[in-house]
Design a protein around this motif. Structure first.
Motif, PDB file in Angstrom:
ATOM      1  N   LEU A 201      -5.738  -1.474 -55.981  1.00  0.00           N
ATOM      2  CA  LEU A 201      -5.058  -0.099 -55.835  1.00  0.00           C
ATOM      3  C   LEU A 201      -5.748   1.043 -54.910  1.00  0.00           C
ATOM      4  N   THR A 202      -7.082   0.490 -54.919  1.00  0.00           N
ATOM      5  CA  THR A 202      -7.948   1.774 -54.309  1.00  0.00           C
ATOM      6  C   THR A 202      -8.585   1.212 -53.007  1.00  0.00           C
TER       7      THR A 202
ATOM      8  N   LYS B 113      -5.694   5.765 -52.504  1.00  0.00           N
ATOM      9  CA  LYS B 113      -5.318   4.985 -53.814  1.00  0.00           C
ATOM     10  C   LYS B 113      -3.722   5.033 -53.830  1.00  0.00           C
ATOM     11  N   LEU B 114      -3.503   3.911 -54.319  1.00  0.00           N
ATOM     12  CA  LEU B 114      -1.798   3.387 -54.372  1.00  0.00           C
ATOM     13  C   LEU B 114      -1.431   3.484 -55.862  1.00  0.00           C
ATOM     14  N   LYS B 115      -0.387   3.814 -56.283  1.00  0.00           N
ATOM     15  CA  LYS B 115       0.372   3.739 -57.593  1.00  0.00           C
ATOM     16  C   LYS B 115       0.559   2.249 -57.974  1.00  0.00           C
ATOM     17  N   THR B 116       1.061   1.643 -57.249  1.00  0.00           N
ATOM     18  CA  THR B 116       1.431   0.023 -57.400  1.00  0.00           C
ATOM     19  C   THR B 116       0.718  -0.615 -56.560  1.00  0.00           C
TER      20      THR B 116
ATOM     21  N   ALA C 172      -0.711   7.549 -53.778  1.00  0.00           N
ATOM     22  CA  ALA C 172      -0.997   8.254 -54.769  1.00  0.00           C
ATOM     23  C   ALA C 172      -1.930   9.624 -54.126  1.00  0.00           C
ATOM     24  N   SER C 173      -2.827   9.103 -53.447  1.00  0.00           N
ATOM     25  CA  SER C 173      -3.687  10.305 -52.829  1.00  0.00           C
ATOM     26  C   SER C 173      -4.694   9.492 -51.839  1.00  0.00           C
TER      27      SER C 173
ATOM     28  N   THR D 126       4.448  -6.227 -55.412  1.00  0.00           N
ATOM     29  CA  THR D 126       3.387  -5.804 -56.087  1.00  0.00           C
ATOM     30  C   THR D 126       2.388  -7.010 -56.320  1.00  0.00           C
TER      31      THR D 126
ATOM     32  N   THR E 248       6.079   7.274 -51.658  1.00  0.00           N
ATOM     33  CA  THR E 248       6.345   7.495 -52.789  1.00  0.00           C
ATOM     34  C   THR E 248       5.148   6.482 -53.783  1.00  0.00           C
ATOM     35  N   ASN E 249       4.482   5.641 -53.026  1.00  0.00           N
ATOM     36  CA  ASN E 249       3.523   4.788 -53.345  1.00  0.00           C
ATOM     37  C   ASN E 249       2.141   5.291 -53.155  1.00  0.00           C
TER      38      ASN E 249
END
Length: 532
Positions: free
Chosen positions: A86-87, A163-166, A150-151, A473, A147-148
């Motif tokens: 995710l990172t 960073k991703l959410k999924t 995150a930052s 995912t 949307t995926n």
């Protein structure tokens, strides 16, 4: 010395100097097929736009090896992926220069601020730059990156963390795609302060192998080789010119006369002549592409499955392959290329059956003589070398089952814009894979997030979408393959579009051109290329 002798010696010297100058000034002219919609790659999806911007003016964090689907370090010299996938932490390349032009002179090298600006602009609709220059970013939304992500965080001047959410199994490949080209934050700030934010699309600044000089719509685009390019040895041309030539036969005439050295999209009818021409080379490879006919399922009667099935089985694909592709194509069954991993080999087309098609239309309550629009692309593409002829053949096929199709076309940029807005009933379009991942076919062209973007069928099927989103995912290719194969079964059952053909890609060029490689993604790159 006699005056005439001195004049002769002077003329000879000048001629030699002029010849040396011409030899030193290596210019390549590319006969392209269409005017670009602009020079901001984030906004567009067409190879015409990417050739003129992403492949010339810009770079990305990761990049594809020229002529390959393999990624290599780009503006990020290396990266680390956290165990949870995710990172992503990117170490940026130092000493990379942005272009200096009459309208911008950079005060610093490329750094983390440029990545932050590029990514935040793509994912944040309320970003100050987006308010000043409103634009849609179709790939970003179609692939759910907005949307995926995150930052995006600046760790230091040369390190960025995303960073991703999924989990997104193809994230590094996605960042290598044209839309993810890195812009200059300093230039964007200059445009904002001067109230000229929209010039990011007309006066581009990048770090790429060529520097934008001028553009004359429907005529030419001029670039200079970037003498400060950070990849040493990859820029071997002093000048690159796109001669915009919409007619394929005229492009071929120019190539024969050496008025251009590389041409886009030859007519299938010209292939044998090109092969026989001793001054030309013809590169070719199996196309990673698909041409299809979309049905707008949000409009009647295309909302009914029986209607889509009827129109599908009324199309004589073998006749189209013979007339349009002239031996350089194969019939398509699935919504992806057969060379894409996870392609479902078990699926079959319904047989060509006009009588059954007519009965299905009657069963669905469609009156004989029903009128619809059939949109035909105004440009030639590898996946569809002659959309006008294909439209005429489909029009004739549908007339036999009682459907009156009116052929409609627009200038290419307008065609795409209106199609995304859903103005069409049925529409010819196609795709050449961008990154070697199945999601690039199924998610981008058929996912719910892509309605209003590249999903021209405007089809949102929850079963299909859940399979594609879940596959995105996972990191295990075998598990992803099972989900993608099942998604293709749903597609074939519901038939939001009719796959027509995959075509062989041909690239004609002068024998004076060295180092050119055919892209599996249908792009034309001129770094690493020279002319004798």
């Amino acid at each position: 010395m006699h005056l005439e002798v001195r004049k002769l010696m002077l003329a000879t010297t000048l001629a030699l100097m002029a010849g040396a100058s011409m030899a030193a000034n290596k210019t390549l002219i590319y006969c392209s097929e269409a005017s670009p919609s602009g020079f901001d790659p984030t906004r567009f999806v067409s190879s015409s736009d990417f050739d003129a911007s992403a492949e010339t003016i810009f770079n990305r964090l990761t990049e594809f090896e020229r002529g390959s689907t393999q990624i290599r370090p780009g503006l990020a010299e290396k990266w680390e992926v956290a165990p949870d996938n995710l990172t992503y932490t990117f170490t940026l390349r130092k000493g990379v220069k942005f272009h200096t032009t009459p309208y911008f002179k950079p005060s610093r090298d490329f750094n983390a601020d440029d990545v932050i600006f590029t990514v935040q602009r793509m994912i944040d609709k309320n970003h100050p730059f987006n308010k000043a220059a409103p634009a849609d970013f179709p790939y970003v939304s179609d692939m759910s990156l907005d949307t995926n992500i995150a930052s995006v965080e600046k760790v230091d001047a040369n390190t960025v963390r995303i960073k991703l959410k999924t989990v997104d199994a193809a994230f590094l490949q996605n960042l290598a795609m044209s839309f993810a080209s890195i812009h200059s934050a300093e230039y964007a700030d200059q445009l904002l302060k001067s109230g000229k934010a929209n010039q990011i699309n007309t006066q581009p600044i990048g770090t790429g192998p060529f520097v934008f000089r001028s553009y004359q719509k429907d005529a030419n685009i001029r670039f200079d080789g970037n003498s400060q390019y950070w990849r040493k040895g990859e820029v071997q041309l002093d000048k690159l010119i796109f001669a915009i030539t919409t007619d394929a036969s005229v492009r071929y005439q120019k190539l024969q006369k050496d008025e251009c050295q590389v041409m886009a999209y030859p007519r299938p009818a010209d292939i044998k002549a090109i092969q026989a021409n001793p001054k030309l080379n013809l590169l070719q490879q199996a196309g990673f592409n698909l041409g299809w006919l979309s049905y707008n399922v949000q409009k009647k009667p295309f909302d009914k499955l029986e209607v889509r099935q009827a129109l599908d089985m009324a199309i004589n694909k073998p006749a189209i392959l013979a007339a349009v592709y002239q031996g350089a194509g194969q019939a398509a069954t699935n919504p992806m290329a057969p060379t894409q991993w996870s392609y479902n080999k078990k699926l079959k087309d319904a047989p060509f059956d006009p009588a059954k098609a007519k009965a299905l239309l009657a069963k669905a309550g469609v009156a004989e003589g029903t009128e619809i629009t059939l949109w035909a692309m105004p440009v030639q593409r590898a996946y569809n070398p002659n959309a006008k002829l294909m439209a005429e053949m489909i029009q004739a096929d549908w007339a036999k089952v009682g459907i009156k199709a009116k052929i409609v076309s627009y200038e290419w940029g307008e065609y795409i814009k209106r199609a995304k807005a859903g103005e069409h009933d049925s529409l010819m379009i196609g795709w050449t894979g961008d990154n070697g991942d199945p999601d690039n076919w199924l998610g981008v062209n058929l996912g719910c997030e892509a309605v209003g973007g590249n999903n021209y069928s405007r089809w949102c099927n929850k079963e299909f979408d859940s399979l594609v989103v879940k596959a995105r995912t996972l990191s295990n290719q075998a598990e992803r393959t099972k989900l993608y194969e099942k998604a293709q079964e749903v597609f074939k059952r519901e038939l939001p579009f009719t796959p027509i053909a995959h075509s062989t890609v041909y690239q004609p060029l002068s024998k004076s051109v060295q180092g050119f490689k055919v892209s599996p993604f249908g792009l034309n790159s001129f770094y690493g290329v020279t002319v004798k």
